[in-house]
Design an enzyme around this catalytic site. Structure first.
Site, short mmCIF file in Angstrom:
data_model
loop_
_atom_site.label_atom_id
_atom_site.label_comp_id
_atom_site.label_asym_id
_atom_site.label_seq_id
_atom_site.Cartn_x
_atom_site.Cartn_y
_atom_site.Cartn_z
N ASP A 337 8.27 60.60 71.10
CA ASP A 337 7.90 61.25 69.85
C ASP A 337 6.44 60.97 69.58
O ASP A 337 5.90 60.00 70.11
CB ASP A 337 8.68 60.61 68.68
CG ASP A 337 10.07 61.16 68.56
OD1 ASP A 337 10.31 62.26 69.07
OD2 ASP A 337 10.91 60.47 67.95
N ASP A 636 14.77 59.38 66.66
CA ASP A 636 15.04 58.58 65.46
C ASP A 636 16.01 59.27 64.51
O ASP A 636 16.73 58.62 63.76
CB ASP A 636 13.74 58.24 64.73
CG ASP A 636 12.85 59.47 64.52
OD1 ASP A 636 13.34 60.59 64.76
OD2 ASP A 636 11.69 59.31 64.11
N ASP A 640 19.20 63.44 66.84
CA ASP A 640 18.64 63.06 68.13
C ASP A 640 19.67 62.41 69.06
O ASP A 640 19.39 62.19 70.24
CB ASP A 640 17.46 62.08 67.94
CG ASP A 640 16.20 62.80 67.49
OD1 ASP A 640 16.11 64.01 67.75
OD2 ASP A 640 15.32 62.16 66.90
P1 ATP Z 1 7.81 63.60 65.89
O1 ATP Z 1 8.94 64.42 66.41
O2 ATP Z 1 6.71 63.39 66.82
O3 ATP Z 1 8.22 62.37 65.18
P2 ATP Z 1 7.38 64.98 63.46
O4 ATP Z 1 7.57 63.84 62.57
O5 ATP Z 1 6.29 65.91 63.15
O6 ATP Z 1 7.10 64.59 64.89
P3 ATP Z 1 9.69 66.11 62.35
O7 ATP Z 1 9.91 64.94 61.50
O8 ATP Z 1 10.84 66.79 62.98
O9 ATP Z 1 8.74 65.78 63.52
O10 ATP Z 1 8.86 67.13 61.48
C1 ATP Z 1 8.67 68.46 61.88
C2 ATP Z 1 7.76 69.18 60.90
O11 ATP Z 1 8.40 69.22 59.64
C3 ATP Z 1 6.44 68.46 60.66
O12 ATP Z 1 5.44 68.87 61.53
C4 ATP Z 1 6.10 68.86 59.24
O13 ATP Z 1 5.44 70.11 59.24
C5 ATP Z 1 7.46 69.03 58.60
N1 ATP Z 1 7.83 67.85 57.82
C6 ATP Z 1 7.89 66.57 58.23
N2 ATP Z 1 8.30 65.74 57.27
C7 ATP Z 1 8.54 66.52 56.20
C8 ATP Z 1 9.01 66.28 54.86
N3 ATP Z 1 9.32 65.07 54.46
N4 ATP Z 1 9.11 67.32 54.04
C9 ATP Z 1 8.82 68.55 54.45
N5 ATP Z 1 8.39 68.85 55.67
C10 ATP Z 1 8.23 67.87 56.54
#
Ligand code: ATP
Length: 905
Positions: A337, A636, A640
């Protein structure tokens, strides 16, 4: 009923048919939770919240297990035969050896199982509970009836609960009811007393999984009194499985054991044929059989693996299964990630976009100091972007302590709360003024989150925030300086361009939108929204990540970054870290359009994957595996679990990871850090290398000893080693240094080599050759020492004439014993590396080995020079000149070891 039983009884009221107030009253608790003192009292009254597993193996059972060993059975038979034949001394020595061996076996088993138990405890889930009005994290075993626990997606329900709050809460209860679809929970309903388990939608049950939403519950029963406790006896306890390496070594041990036993039987037959004393040849055969049965191998491997797992905790990795340690060492691809693993997950908003204007935000980290700057660099009031900040902090579950400069909750959301504070907009106040009345929680498939807030008598306000590309698809209007206007294609284009501009600066961008809803009876649908603006936050790469990635490159391990973030942000971070390849970034939507074969081809060259959802992760893992790679994958979220299970090594995040991901994973990273994965791989490689060292050392010792006897028999010589000497060599002077070799530190070049081929046997060609060379050198050294010792007392011709001089034979046996033991001890140092010469290593670095060698040396000297031990080990004190010769010949096995390092095929 015994007093103990009466004490542990927990109430069995039908809480699901009682009101919230009744449950609080009956369980003598309140919404702020129990006090610590009361919780402690209840813990001692009801016991820990645990299901009773299989009873632990007691000392007696462990001893009995040891005595079932083939090796021990042979020794006991030998002792019995000796005593029956009147050889009481030999019989007693063998029995003493059995006792010593059993004691060591139990000690090692205990040590390994304690290490594994400690690791299991570390991996067990934590629970968020409210005590004294504060939210605290507790081990699930500490939960007591009356505790107030908080649940969110990805948590295991820690005990049986009566829910008092359920926001879109869905719980999967298949483990209990067999119903595979998650159940929608509702805290407000009252149920009939005869409601079945599956219908109790206002309750939660221990061991079931929250798949969506949030909730709060009062703990009603714990431990064996829960529904899960009722059926605990029926649950399958998963048997302790052998690791592939243990299985392979078992097989190898059997094959080698049979070959060696064949030789032993041959020696026994030859001895009888030559008319040797039955008892002498019988005892020699027994002693050789002990050498030939490589039972010790699997024990050593288990202990080395278990100790290795304990060491890995120090580099922030909790490995849950022994076999994962082995697989780790052969990892060829790591899929990681981005957020929090490769980056710091310390978000700071640097740019915002609202009503056609871009603003910079100053200040760094979680400090409330900072300003909003307009495009011409002037500090302006936060009012300019008020609606954007309002949406960002209301549709938000994080909180911020401005004095301690810490946030609680998701850093992406925390950054928005900090922005509010910088601009004088306090989240707590806004939360009070605009009470949240409904919500759709964030999930990484939708990449959106929505909340609904009380506003006017007629209207409620719904805010949605999330990935700009996803959110824009659901917007029909846009908020401009002149009010709400339709979102035309040109306006959409401008927003997308701004988003790309932010992303090119490696910013993570979140968009905010809103709409009005009726004050009551509304549907929460993420459609028909009005676009408000964008916030762009920096998430700096972890400092140690770049080095760790370089280490992977040298070690022949590919690193792939798999993120939910935007493609341009992902590519920018990928480039900074040196992960991105020439083929750029592939997005989740592109993966949808690819066949399995196309994806399999694409993963060979592409290293950055963006806008990926959990299902894509499963396809990616499978594609990488089909290319023959051994893949480690991080995860996480609650979704997943499938990709973690599919990966060869599933890695969950210890800090931000959900219980579900931790359960599905093979390994948990306690610091969520990519660099720790690389350290774990390095440890995995070291452990495997150490196991090879142990196997190589033990095999050549054992084969060498058999050769000594076999060659002597072939040449019509008397047996050059007494049975007790052979037993002592096998069970003391070989076994201890072998364990010490299992504790070797990593060699300098451990991460400079390509990953090992997991299908290659432990005893590959290289080890086969090395073992053969070393065994021959060992046997030659020992036999030469025998002949030199004999020659000092009587002419060698007497041996071959069948006229053996008993005094010379005793001297010669002692010389042979001395050379063999010393030779093996010195060779243990040479075995510290399969490739690096003994002259190039820091010789005495392994303090375990030094201690074992010293103890073995003291034992050997005592066996030769302490008079009452002479008859026990058939030894005589050696003269100075005999010592010098025996000493010099002991270098021969080391020479063998070093020659073996130079021979390559
Ligand atoms: P990784 O998979 O590397 O941990 P990530 O944290 O970006 O990356 P996700 O948590 O699935 O992956 O988030 C995907 C997308 O959703 C993000 O790029 C962001 O645009 C949006 N996002 C993340 N957190 C929030 C939140 N708390 N509220 C709204 N949108 C969110």
């Amino acid at each position: 009923m015994s007093e103990e039983n009466a004490k542990n009884q927990q109430s069995v009221s039908a809480y699901y048919s009682q009101t919230e107030e009744e449950v609080f009253k009956e369980l003598e608790t309140k919404p702020e939770g129990l006090s610590d003192a009361e919780a402690q009292r209840r813990l001692s009254e009801y016991g820990p919240n645990e299901l009773e597993g299989e009873p632990e193996k007691g000392m007696f059972a462990m001893i009995l297990d040891q005595l079932k060993d083939m090796l021990v059975i042979i020794l006991i038979i030998a002792a019995a035969v000796s005593i029956v034949l009147g050889e009481v001394l030999d019989g007693s020595i063998i029995l003493a050896i059995v006792v010593l061996n059993t004691f060591l076996g139990v000690y090692q088993e205990n040590k390994a199982s304690n290490a594994l138990k400690a690791l299991k405890e570390m991996a067990s889930p934590q629970v968020k509970a409210r005590r004294n009005g504060k939210v605290v994290e507790l081990a699930s075993s500490q939960i007591v009836p009356g505790d107030i626990v908080l649940l969110e997606a990805g948590d295991y329900v820690p005990a049986d609960l009566r829910l008092i709050e359920a926001n879109n809460l869905k719980i999967e209860e298949a483990a209990l009811t067999g119903e595979s679809l998650p159940i929608d929970k509702n805290a407000k309903v009252l149920l009939d007393e005869d409601a079945s388990l599956g219908d109790r939608i206002n309750s939660g049950f221990m061991g079931t999984v929250v798949t969506y939403g949030r909730g709060t519950g009062i703990v009603t029963q714990t431990g064996m009194h829960t529904q899960m406790g009722n059926i605990a006896g029926l649950l399958n306890q998963s048997p302790v499985e052998s690791t592939p390496l243990q299985k392979k070594l078992d097989q190898l041990g059997k094959v080698l054991g049979f070959i060696c036993l064949g030789v032993v039987i041959l020696i026994f037959g030859l001895g009888l044929y030559r008319g040797m004393d039955f008892f002498e040849i019988f005892m020699t055969a027994i002693a050789l059989a002990v050498a030939a049965i490589p039972e010790g191998l699997t024990v050593v491997v288990t202990v080395v693996l278990a100790m290795g797992m304990q060491r890995m905790v120090k580099v922030h990795s909790i490995v849950k299964r022994l076999s994962a340690v082995e697989t780790l060492g052969s990892t060829t691809v790591i899929c990681s990630d981005k957020t929090g693993t490769l980056t710091q997950n310390k978000m700071t908003i640097e740019k915002t976009y609202f009503a056609g204007q871009t603003y910079d935000v100053t200040g760094s980290g979680y400090s409330a100091k900072g300003e909003l700057l307009s495009e011409d660099g002037q500090a302006v009031s936060g009012d300019h972007i008020q609606l954007l900040v309002q949406g960002a902090i209301l549709c938000n579950d994080a909180s911020f302590d401005s004095e301690a400069e810490t946030i609680l909750g998701d850093p992406t959301e925390g950054a928005m709360v900090v922005l509010g504070y910088k601009l004088g907009m306090d989240k707590e106040k806004w939360d009070n003024d605009f009470t949240r009345i409904d919500e759709l929680p964030f999930d990484s498939d939708r990449k959106l989150m929505s909340t609904v807030h009380k506003h006017t008598a007629e209207h409620a306000l719904m805010f949605t925030k999330g990935a700009p590309d996803e959110l824009l698809k659901r917007c029909v209007n846009v908020q401009t300086a002149n009010g709400i206007e339709p979102l035309t294609d040109e306006k959409r284009e401008v927003i997308l361009k701004t988003n790309e501009g932010f992303a090119q600066d490696a910013l993570r961008v979140i968009a905010v939108a809103y709409k009005e809803l009726p004050a009551e009876n509304f549907q929460v649908e993420e459609e028909g929204l009005t676009f408000v603006g964008l916030v762009g936050m920096i998430d700096p790469p972890r400092e140690e990540a770049k080095d760790a990635i370089d280490t992977c490159k040298k070690a022949g391990i590919q690193v792939k970054m798999i993120t939910g973030d935007h493609r341009i942000t992902a590519q920018a971070i990928g480039e900074k870290l040196g992960i991105a390849s020439d083929t750029g970034t592939i997005e989740g939507s592109q993966i949808n359009g690819m066949s399995d074969e196309e994806l399999q081809e694409a993963v060979k060259t592409t290293n950055v994957f963006a806008r990926v959802s959990p299902e894509h992760k499963v396809r990616l893992v499978q594609a990488v595996k089909r290319n023959g790679d051994i893949v480690a994958m991080t995860g996480d979220g609650v979704n997943d679990a499938p990709s973690l299970k599919n990966a060869d090594i599933g890695i969950a995040m210890g800090i931000t990871g959900t219980d579900v991901s931790k359960e599905a994973a093979d390994m948990i990273l306690t610091d969520d850090n990519f660099a720790s994965i690389v350290m774990a791989v390095s440890e995995g490689r070291t452990i495997y290398a150490n196991i090879r060292k142990v196997v190589g050392f033990l095999l050549s010792c054992n084969i060498g000893e058999i050769l000594v006897i076999f060659i002597a028999m072939l040449f019509n010589m008397p047996i050059p080693l007494a049975a007790t000497q052979l037993l002592a060599i096998n069970l003391i002077t070989d076994a201890f240094p072998a364990f010490a070799l299992g504790m070797e530190k990593a060699e300098d070049d451990v991460m400079d080599k390509a990953p090992r081929n997991p299908s290659e046997p432990v005893v590959n060609k290289m080890m086969g050759v090395a073992v053969s060379i070393q065994s021959v050198f060992l046997a030659l050294g020992a036999l030469a020492s025998y002949l030199v010792g004999y020659h000092a007392q009587a002419p060698l011709s007497t041996i071959f004439a069948g006229n053996v001089d008993p005094i010379a034979h005793a001297e010669a046996m002692t010389c042979c014993f001395f050379t063999l033991v010393l030779g093996e001890l010195m060779r243990a140092y040479s075995s510290r590396s399969e490739t690096v010469s003994i002259f190039k290593m820091k010789l005495f670095e392994n303090s375990y080995l030094n201690k074992c060698v010293l103890a073995s040396l003291v034992f050997m000297i005592a066996a030769i020079y302490v008079p009452f031990l002479n008859p026990v080990f058939s030894t005589v004190p050696l003269t100075a000149s005999e010592l010098v010769f025996a000493f010099l010949l002991a270098f021969l096995p080391v020479v063998g070891g070093e020659v073996a390092k130079k021979v390559r095929f």
